[in-house]
Design a protein around this motif. Structure first.
Motif, PDB file in Angstrom:
ATOM      1  N   THR A 297       0.860  -1.177   0.000  1.00 51.11           N
ATOM      2  CA  THR A 297       0.000   0.000   0.000  1.00 51.11           C
ATOM      3  C   THR A 297       0.895   1.225   0.000  1.00 51.11           C
ATOM      4  O   THR A 297       1.764   1.361   0.870  1.00 51.11           O
ATOM      5  CB  THR A 297      -0.923   0.022   1.230  1.00 51.11           C
ATOM      6  OG1 THR A 297      -1.748  -1.149   1.200  1.00 51.11           O
ATOM      7  CG2 THR A 297      -1.813   1.253   1.236  1.00 51.11           C
ATOM      8  N   VAL A 298       0.716   2.092  -0.983  1.00 50.70           N
ATOM      9  CA  VAL A 298       1.468   3.339  -1.061  1.00 50.70           C
ATOM     10  C   VAL A 298       0.546   4.498  -0.716  1.00 50.70           C
ATOM     11  O   VAL A 298      -0.683   4.339  -0.695  1.00 50.70           O
ATOM     12  CB  VAL A 298       2.096   3.546  -2.462  1.00 50.70           C
ATOM     13  CG1 VAL A 298       3.057   2.413  -2.797  1.00 50.70           C
ATOM     14  CG2 VAL A 298       1.038   3.680  -3.537  1.00 50.70           C
ATOM     15  N   THR A 299       1.131   5.655  -0.479  1.00 49.74           N
ATOM     16  CA  THR A 299       0.374   6.857  -0.174  1.00 49.74           C
ATOM     17  C   THR A 299       0.628   7.872  -1.275  1.00 49.74           C
ATOM     18  O   THR A 299       1.789   8.166  -1.592  1.00 49.74           O
ATOM     19  CB  THR A 299       0.809   7.438   1.185  1.00 49.74           C
ATOM     20  OG1 THR A 299       0.661   6.423   2.176  1.00 49.74           O
ATOM     21  CG2 THR A 299      -0.021   8.645   1.561  1.00 49.74           C
ATOM     22  N   THR A 300      -0.435   8.396  -1.874  1.00 53.24           N
ATOM     23  CA  THR A 300      -0.267   9.374  -2.947  1.00 53.24           C
ATOM     24  C   THR A 300       0.188  10.712  -2.368  1.00 53.24           C
ATOM     25  O   THR A 300      -0.085  11.052  -1.226  1.00 53.24           O
ATOM     26  CB  THR A 300      -1.574   9.567  -3.732  1.00 53.24           C
ATOM     27  OG1 THR A 300      -2.597  10.020  -2.841  1.00 53.24           O
ATOM     28  CG2 THR A 300      -1.998   8.282  -4.416  1.00 53.24           C
ATOM     29  N   VAL A 301       0.909  11.465  -3.218  1.00 55.59           N
ATOM     30  CA  VAL A 301       1.429  12.777  -2.851  1.00 55.59           C
ATOM     31  C   VAL A 301       1.050  13.734  -3.963  1.00 55.59           C
ATOM     32  O   VAL A 301       1.414  13.484  -5.114  1.00 55.59           O
ATOM     33  CB  VAL A 301       2.970  12.725  -2.696  1.00 55.59           C
ATOM     34  CG1 VAL A 301       3.522  14.086  -2.362  1.00 55.59           C
ATOM     35  CG2 VAL A 301       3.376  11.682  -1.671  1.00 55.59           C
ATOM     36  N   PRO A 302       0.361  14.820  -3.715  1.00 52.01           N
ATOM     37  CA  PRO A 302      -0.256  15.194  -2.446  1.00 52.01           C
ATOM     38  C   PRO A 302      -1.547  14.404  -2.241  1.00 52.01           C
ATOM     39  O   PRO A 302      -1.969  13.660  -3.115  1.00 52.01           O
ATOM     40  CB  PRO A 302      -0.555  16.680  -2.621  1.00 52.01           C
ATOM     41  CG  PRO A 302      -0.819  16.840  -4.082  1.00 52.01           C
ATOM     42  CD  PRO A 302       0.072  15.808  -4.765  1.00 52.01           C
ATOM     43  N   GLY A 303      -2.158  14.599  -1.136  1.00 51.21           N
ATOM     44  CA  GLY A 303      -3.450  13.986  -0.866  1.00 51.21           C
ATOM     45  C   GLY A 303      -3.430  12.924   0.194  1.00 51.21           C
ATOM     46  O   GLY A 303      -4.383  12.759   0.926  1.00 51.21           O
ATOM     47  N   GLY A 304      -2.357  12.151   0.256  1.00 50.80           N
ATOM     48  CA  GLY A 304      -2.245  11.146   1.291  1.00 50.80           C
ATOM     49  C   GLY A 304      -3.228  10.000   1.198  1.00 50.80           C
ATOM     50  O   GLY A 304      -3.554   9.382   2.200  1.00 50.80           O
ATOM     51  N   GLN A 305      -3.684   9.691  -0.010  1.00 49.51           N
ATOM     52  CA  GLN A 305      -4.630   8.592  -0.183  1.00 49.51           C
ATOM     53  C   GLN A 305      -3.886   7.261  -0.262  1.00 49.51           C
ATOM     54  O   GLN A 305      -2.953   7.112  -1.050  1.00 49.51           O
ATOM     55  CB  GLN A 305      -5.454   8.783  -1.458  1.00 49.51           C
ATOM     56  CG  GLN A 305      -6.346   9.998  -1.428  1.00 49.51           C
ATOM     57  CD  GLN A 305      -7.375   9.911  -0.319  1.00 49.51           C
ATOM     58  OE1 GLN A 305      -8.036   8.896  -0.145  1.00 49.51           O
ATOM     59  NE2 GLN A 305      -7.498  10.968   0.448  1.00 49.51           N
ATOM     60  N   PRO A 306      -4.282   6.268   0.539  1.00 45.33           N
ATOM     61  CA  PRO A 306      -3.652   4.945   0.419  1.00 45.33           C
ATOM     62  C   PRO A 306      -4.134   4.248  -0.852  1.00 45.33           C
ATOM     63  O   PRO A 306      -5.320   4.313  -1.191  1.00 45.33           O
ATOM     64  CB  PRO A 306      -4.114   4.209   1.673  1.00 45.33           C
ATOM     65  CG  PRO A 306      -5.353   4.902   2.108  1.00 45.33           C
ATOM     66  CD  PRO A 306      -5.267   6.317   1.616  1.00 45.33           C
ATOM     67  N   ARG A 307      -3.206   3.604  -1.550  1.00 48.54           N
ATOM     68  CA  ARG A 307      -3.541   2.898  -2.787  1.00 48.54           C
ATOM     69  C   ARG A 307      -2.781   1.587  -2.847  1.00 48.54           C
ATOM     70  O   ARG A 307      -1.588   1.548  -2.571  1.00 48.54           O
ATOM     71  CB  ARG A 307      -3.136   3.745  -3.999  1.00 48.54           C
ATOM     72  CG  ARG A 307      -3.826   5.092  -4.143  1.00 48.54           C
ATOM     73  CD  ARG A 307      -5.167   5.011  -4.833  1.00 48.54           C
ATOM     74  NE  ARG A 307      -5.131   4.305  -6.089  1.00 48.54           N
ATOM     75  CZ  ARG A 307      -4.808   4.840  -7.261  1.00 48.54           C
ATOM     76  NH1 ARG A 307      -4.477   6.102  -7.355  1.00 48.54           N
ATOM     77  NH2 ARG A 307      -4.815   4.103  -8.349  1.00 48.54           N
ATOM     78  N   PRO A 308      -3.447   0.495  -3.218  1.00 43.86           N
ATOM     79  CA  PRO A 308      -2.729  -0.770  -3.400  1.00 43.86           C
ATOM     80  C   PRO A 308      -1.893  -0.717  -4.674  1.00 43.86           C
ATOM     81  O   PRO A 308      -2.271  -0.054  -5.646  1.00 43.86           O
ATOM     82  CB  PRO A 308      -3.859  -1.798  -3.510  1.00 43.86           C
ATOM     83  CG  PRO A 308      -5.011  -1.025  -4.053  1.00 43.86           C
ATOM     84  CD  PRO A 308      -4.878   0.364  -3.501  1.00 43.86           C
TER      85      PRO A 308
END
Length: 154
Positions: free
Chosen positions: A106-117
């Motif tokens: 699971t990564v975190t998008t930048v910006p926004g901080g949304q978790p994504r598989p």
């Protein structure tokens, strides 16, 4: 390894990132979107004399180091199916022994901080880590001479 049909994203942190020397390999499969992202819980190393990065699970306590910085490449299902053989080949997934292994994270998008598989390629040859340089900031783009292929031309 069976691949979930709805997971068509890969986190790249080195030569596959947009603007880096193997970005063309990621494009061989077809269209994708690229978004900056970060991955926690891993160490990023620069391999010598290979000249490319290695990702490995961190032994440091959670939250005590910078996350690895890179890009989340999200493909259409058809483009993912076409891209995967090129990505796996570059990462030496089918070599004996394998150079990298593909794992779900699971990564975190930048910006926004949304978790994504996403899938990520984790370095699989611990015996080749002598001489590797730890990158404490988690960003391979600050490595000098990163644009030059190393001893195995990757």
């Amino acid at each position: 390894m069976s691949i979930p049909p709805d997971l068509t994203a890969v986190f790249v942190y080195g030569t596959l990132m947009p603007g880096e020397r193997n970005a063309h390999v990621a494009r061989q499969g077809g269209p994708f979107t690229a978004q900056e992202a970060a991955l926690s819980g891993y160490d990023l190393l620069h391999l010598h004399p290979e000249g490319y990065p290695a990702l490995r699970p961190s032994a440091a306590p959670p939250g005590t180091q910078a996350p690895v910085r890179g890009y989340l490449l999200t493909y259409t299902p058809q483009a993912w199916e076409a891209a995967l053989p090129f990505l796996d080949h570059l990462e030496g997934l089918h070599e004996q022994p394998p150079l990298y292994r593909r794992e779900q994270v699971t990564v975190t998008t930048v910006p926004g901080g949304q978790p994504r598989p996403a899938w990520v390629y984790v370095y699989a040859r611990a015996d080749r880590l002598s001489g590797a340089q730890w990158l404490p900031g988690g960003d391979w783009r600050v490595t000098p001479a990163r644009d030059q292929p190393g001893s195995d031309e990757r």
